[in-house]
Design an enzyme around this catalytic site. Sequence first.
Site, PDB file in Angstrom:
ATOM      1  N   SER A  22       0.845  -1.186   0.000  1.00  0.00           N
ATOM      2  CA  SER A  22       0.000   0.000   0.000  1.00  0.00           C
ATOM      3  C   SER A  22       0.881   1.236   0.000  1.00  0.00           C
ATOM      4  O   SER A  22       1.936   1.261   0.636  1.00  0.00           O
ATOM      5  CB  SER A  22      -0.917   0.010   1.222  1.00  0.00           C
ATOM      6  N   GLY A  23       0.465   2.242  -0.757  1.00  0.00           N
ATOM      7  CA  GLY A  23       1.218   3.485  -0.844  1.00  0.00           C
ATOM      8  C   GLY A  23       0.298   4.678  -0.736  1.00  0.00           C
ATOM      9  O   GLY A  23      -0.857   4.562  -0.322  1.00  0.00           O
ATOM     10  N   GLY A  24       0.802   5.836  -1.138  1.00  0.00           N
ATOM     11  CA  GLY A  24       0.063   7.062  -0.951  1.00  0.00           C
ATOM     12  C   GLY A  24      -1.216   7.147  -1.754  1.00  0.00           C
ATOM     13  O   GLY A  24      -2.172   7.801  -1.340  1.00  0.00           O
ATOM     14  N   THR A  27      -3.873   0.824  -2.801  1.00  0.00           N
ATOM     15  CA  THR A  27      -3.396  -0.478  -2.333  1.00  0.00           C
ATOM     16  C   THR A  27      -3.385  -1.442  -3.512  1.00  0.00           C
ATOM     17  O   THR A  27      -4.286  -1.407  -4.354  1.00  0.00           O
ATOM     18  CB  THR A  27      -4.313  -1.028  -1.223  1.00  0.00           C
ATOM     19  N   VAL A  28      -2.377  -2.291  -3.566  1.00  0.00           N
ATOM     20  CA  VAL A  28      -2.247  -3.246  -4.659  1.00  0.00           C
ATOM     21  C   VAL A  28      -2.457  -4.653  -4.124  1.00  0.00           C
ATOM     22  O   VAL A  28      -1.877  -5.037  -3.103  1.00  0.00           O
ATOM     23  CB  VAL A  28      -0.868  -3.132  -5.335  1.00  0.00           C
ATOM     24  N   ASP A 136       8.761   9.663 -12.217  1.00  0.00           N
ATOM     25  CA  ASP A 136       9.173   9.097 -10.929  1.00  0.00           C
ATOM     26  C   ASP A 136      10.034   7.856 -11.123  1.00  0.00           C
ATOM     27  O   ASP A 136       9.834   6.831 -10.489  1.00  0.00           O
ATOM     28  CB  ASP A 136       7.946   8.757 -10.077  1.00  0.00           C
TER      29      ASP A 136
END
Length: 756
Positions: A22-24, A27-28, A136
Amino acid sequence: MSLRGGDPEEIGGYPLEARLGSGGMGTVFLARTASGRPVAIKLIHQQFAGDEEFRIRFRQEVAAARRVSGAFTAAVIDADPEAEHPWMATTFIEGHTLAQHIAKKGPIDGVELRRLAIGLTEALRDIHRAGVVHRDLKPSNVVLSPEGPRVIDFGISRAADQQTLTMTGRVIGTPPFMSPEQLQTPRGVGPRSDVFSLATLLVYAATGQGPFDADSPYMTAYQVVHEAPALGAVPDALRRVVEPCLAKDPDDRPSADELLVRLRDLPADLGPATGPADGPRSMRETDTQHHLSTDDDTPAPGAASPPLAVDGGAEDAGRAKATAGGGRMRRRWRPVLAAVVAVAAIGGGVAVMRAGGSDGPGGSGGKRTDIAAAGARLPGGFAPWRKTVPGGRADIPDELRCEARGDALFCGGGGVVAARLRLSDGSRVWTEKSPGVPVQGMHLVGVTDDTVLGYRFAAEGDAASPQSEVVAVDADKGRELWSVPSGAQSTAVTGRTQDAVVIGSTVVTVDASNTRFEARRAHSGKVAWQEPFPSGTQCAPVPSGTRLYAMCAPAAELADSEVRHPVLRTVDLSSGSLGKAITVKGPAVPVGTADGSLVLLHPRQEGPAIVGYDEVSRVDRASQKVTYSRLPKTYDGTPGMAEGTVFVSGQTGLVTALDPATGRKKWSRQTSVEGVSGPVAGDGDGALYFSSASGRVVALSSRAGKPLWTTDPRADGLAGEMNASPRVTVAGSVVVVAAAKNTVFAFDATKPPKSG
């Protein structure tokens, strides 16, 4: 990592199996299609789902992801930007990130460093050609899959960056790998910002440190904008190429296309990275040496594979746990050769064996003549031509594979079940399109005298249709005759994307439940026989000349992606009955036939990654005994077979010829065509043809590998995916080449296009 309380059980009809991270932005999750294909699903966080501006940007991100889906990124499988919780599903990639690899194993050097540099630059070039700026690029957004480096998360950074700027004015990114303009004017960054970031990645890969590392992100950002990079530990040859990419002014940097040309001119072995002790950083006024520690994942370098759309940081750490080779999640479709990627696999193109014909791809050829004396064996009115065959999904073009019959050329793959063109001028007679997202490596099944057989893929959201079908089309009229659902275990069992084969006028398929073989008459579709797989195993068809083998693997080994004990059995083509078991050392990849014997290559693995092939074996047609021969060394690349010889074509263009009986090297030749697949033997001209997805072709003499000629690229495509099936078809003096984006072109082998 297992699902947590509060996680959904399914998204968009895809059952969830695990949380990858999970990131900013979201969620994967690891999920699975109805056919068992693993996918990664990104579910956007609820706080963004209610914002209409974000939804607009997410729609743009999905569209961008579809445009760049290819050999260097993760293909988009499905998406719903309009759902209550927007989501996107992409191909699941197994591998460590560059950051994790460096943290665990240290810097990369030599041939592997050059291969990584070229692979990442090819990825960036194709992302830019699709009109996307990544924004990025960082070690945690590069996955080192067994097929090569994959760039991920190109769309999320764009959506996150712009949304955050609108709300708060903050800049999203990772300072050690950001460009000066990204830190100063983030709204206006262009493609050459990515070139700057790529250069910092390559320095990091070679030394274990970024060129602007400092004790804090603020000092790092200052040095990116104002200070010279620390490049003392970078190998000299690479440094000369990388340094211009780190210019403060983007106009002074090369484009990705220009950078790729410079990298290809580098020596094959860049030499080791010597470490930072002698670098200029120690002479800086601001001595801020800082070794980057990372929480990312990634497998050995020099591979290539599609991206998993994740938003950095915590998601990377989660993905490391979920995708490393030691995972024990049950996977129904998972290539045993260490990668869960829908990629083209060995021999995955046309597989047609004619009764009474030669031994197929590995059959011994007769006496060959010089290419210039081949004669003008051309169809009437022939002139060189180049065509694009439109498919069902114009936004996701792929590669085709073709087979010639007289003046008819039949092609399939991508969004095309099958198409008929005239060999003389390339004009299209008919096309049967496929509505769904193509699986790389699944092209034309085969051709008989009156029938063409190809694959059709279900359209997105069509839950009533199987994931893939084998479709029979009338060769003259282009009318569909019949179709049948197809299984999808061949890559996991054999390392080849070949779920159906044509032998004579019979089509042998695997049923949709992956439990039995089914044989049908090609034109009528009438079932000739059905044969269940041996208990506890799953099998794939393996053609060998006019014979057919079944390669079967224990279901438990398939589930663990460790097929160590495959079994070969002959298949009686009249009844389907299976012969006695022939045990072979696994994993084993069938590559062709020589003197009536089935030839297999055996890959060497380091953890989850394949590092090449180090052994060859032969299954004698009469005695069914297996003999093994060690190769002189481990050869990395795409295997193939022609003229009774095994070939391994390296990603950098090195072609090596090996004797299948002894394993000894016959010859080796460095070509200028990177990412080549092949070989295909010429029709009596003494030539072997290799080509890349860009349509570049090299002809080598079969006897000693002497270069005969090389053409320039003919299509705006990738340099080539690993393990792609041969792209060339030869009919008399006509050489037909399939290239990226459904491009097909033909020329006279005695008058090849001039290079340069």
